[in-house]
Design an enzyme around this catalytic site. Structure first.
Site, mmCIF file in Angstrom:
data_model
loop_
_atom_site.group_PDB
_atom_site.id
_atom_site.type_symbol
_atom_site.label_atom_id
_atom_site.label_comp_id
_atom_site.label_asym_id
_atom_site.label_seq_id
_atom_site.Cartn_x
_atom_site.Cartn_y
_atom_site.Cartn_z
ATOM 1 C CB SER A 166 -0.837 0.015 1.240
ATOM 2 O OG SER A 166 -1.773 1.229 1.584
ATOM 3 C CE1 TYR A 224 -4.293 -2.030 5.106
ATOM 4 C CE2 TYR A 224 -3.318 -0.066 4.393
ATOM 5 C CZ TYR A 224 -3.928 -1.258 4.295
ATOM 6 O OH TYR A 224 -3.946 -1.655 2.966
#
Length: 306
Positions: A173, A186
């Site tokens: 990501s 995350y």
């Protein structure tokens, strides 16, 4: 080799590699065939995992689909068969559980054979501020988004090394390259996944295993429902990505042995500025782009009611 010779070699190769990149702007890299390759995709039951499976199906690859949901995985297999896949194997696997990963990996090796393209795609997000996130969810995030990569590499990399052939793909990501307010666990998991993938890639090169390629994918929010409600302040600058577009770009990156894929392209500029600007100016840029509020309207993927 002495200092002067090594320095000269470095300068000459630097010029060559820069020219190579420049030429690639006008002459696209040749795409390798994936026909007959055994492609394992984790988190294949929905979203990008499913779309990648369908792309590979049309290219003649043999598919090994892992997911924690039986129904979603079966639907992906059905759609892949319709797309022309001749061989599709589905497995129920909880990627947060090391023992389960190793057990299912052994089953795959017995029933299918050696995996030659491994795509670690499974991922989760809590969507909570760090101080509000339960310990159990933080641990789960690290187990799925990071530790599962360790266990799948341990299971399938030795065969790739023996054959000096394979491709390791990490669906990470952009949040693994720059911190985001409200995504502490995350971001940590994706930073770790990127560092792990880079390190293993260097290990392979140092061991002379140049036939094993690595692709690290760092997209902004994708319109799959996982980050429902989130987005940038200025979508024209940093748009939420469409899943089909992302899946096609990933497959293209794999077939051209592209090491890093960052989406959208505007993020290359943002990430570059992160390391060049003074901290206060970088924070100001983050405020301008809305980075402090990306997660304010987070809803996440809504579970279907029975």
């Amino acid at each position: 080799m002495n200092f002067l010779l090594e320095t000269l070699q470095m300068l000459v190769l630097s010029i060559y590699y820069n020219l190579e990149v420049f030429v690639r702007l006008f002459i696209p890299a040749r795409k390798k065939s994936v026909s007959g390759e055994v492609v394992l995709i984790t988190g294949a039951g929905s979203g990008i995992g499913r779309l990648m499976a369908l792309e590979f199906a049309s290219l003649g690859a043999s598919l090994v689909l892992w997911d924690i949901g039986v129904e979603g995985n079966a639907e992906t297999a059905r759609l892949a068969t319709e797309k022309g896949a001749t061989t599709v194997h589905t497995y129920l696997c909880d990627c947060s559980n090391k023992a389960d990963v190793y057990r299912v990996a052994d089953q795959v090796k017995r029933e299918v054979g050696d995996v030659s393209i491994l795509i670690n795609n499974a991922g989760i997000v809590t969507g909570k501020k760090f101080i509000e996130a339960p310990d159990s969810l933080i641990e789960k995030t690290m187990e799925v988004n990071t530790m599962a990569h360790f266990w799948t590499y341990k299971a399938f990399l030795p065969a790739m090394m023996a054959n000096n052939h394979g491709h390791l793909v990490s669906i990470a990501s952009s949040a693994g390259m720059i911190g985001v307010n409200g995504l502490a666990d995350y971001c940590a998991s994706k930073f770790a996944a990127i560092g792990f993938a880079e390190s293993v890639a260097l290990e392979m090169l140092s061991l002379g295993k140049d036939g094993i390629k690595t692709t690290i994918v760092c997209p902004f929010f994708i319109n799959t429902g996982m980050f429902e409600g989130c987005g940038s302040k200025w979508p024209r600058l940093i748009p939420t990505l469409e899943p089909v577009y992302v899946a096609k770009k990933i497959i293209n990156a794999i077939r051209t042995d592209q090491v890093y894929l960052i989406l959208p392209r505007s993020l290359y500029v943002v990430l570059g500025l992160k390391n060049l600007l003074p901290v206060k100016l970088a924070v100001l840029l983050g405020v301008y782009l809305g980075a402090f509020n990306f997660m304010d309207a987070f809803k996440g993927r809504v579970k279907k009611t029975q």
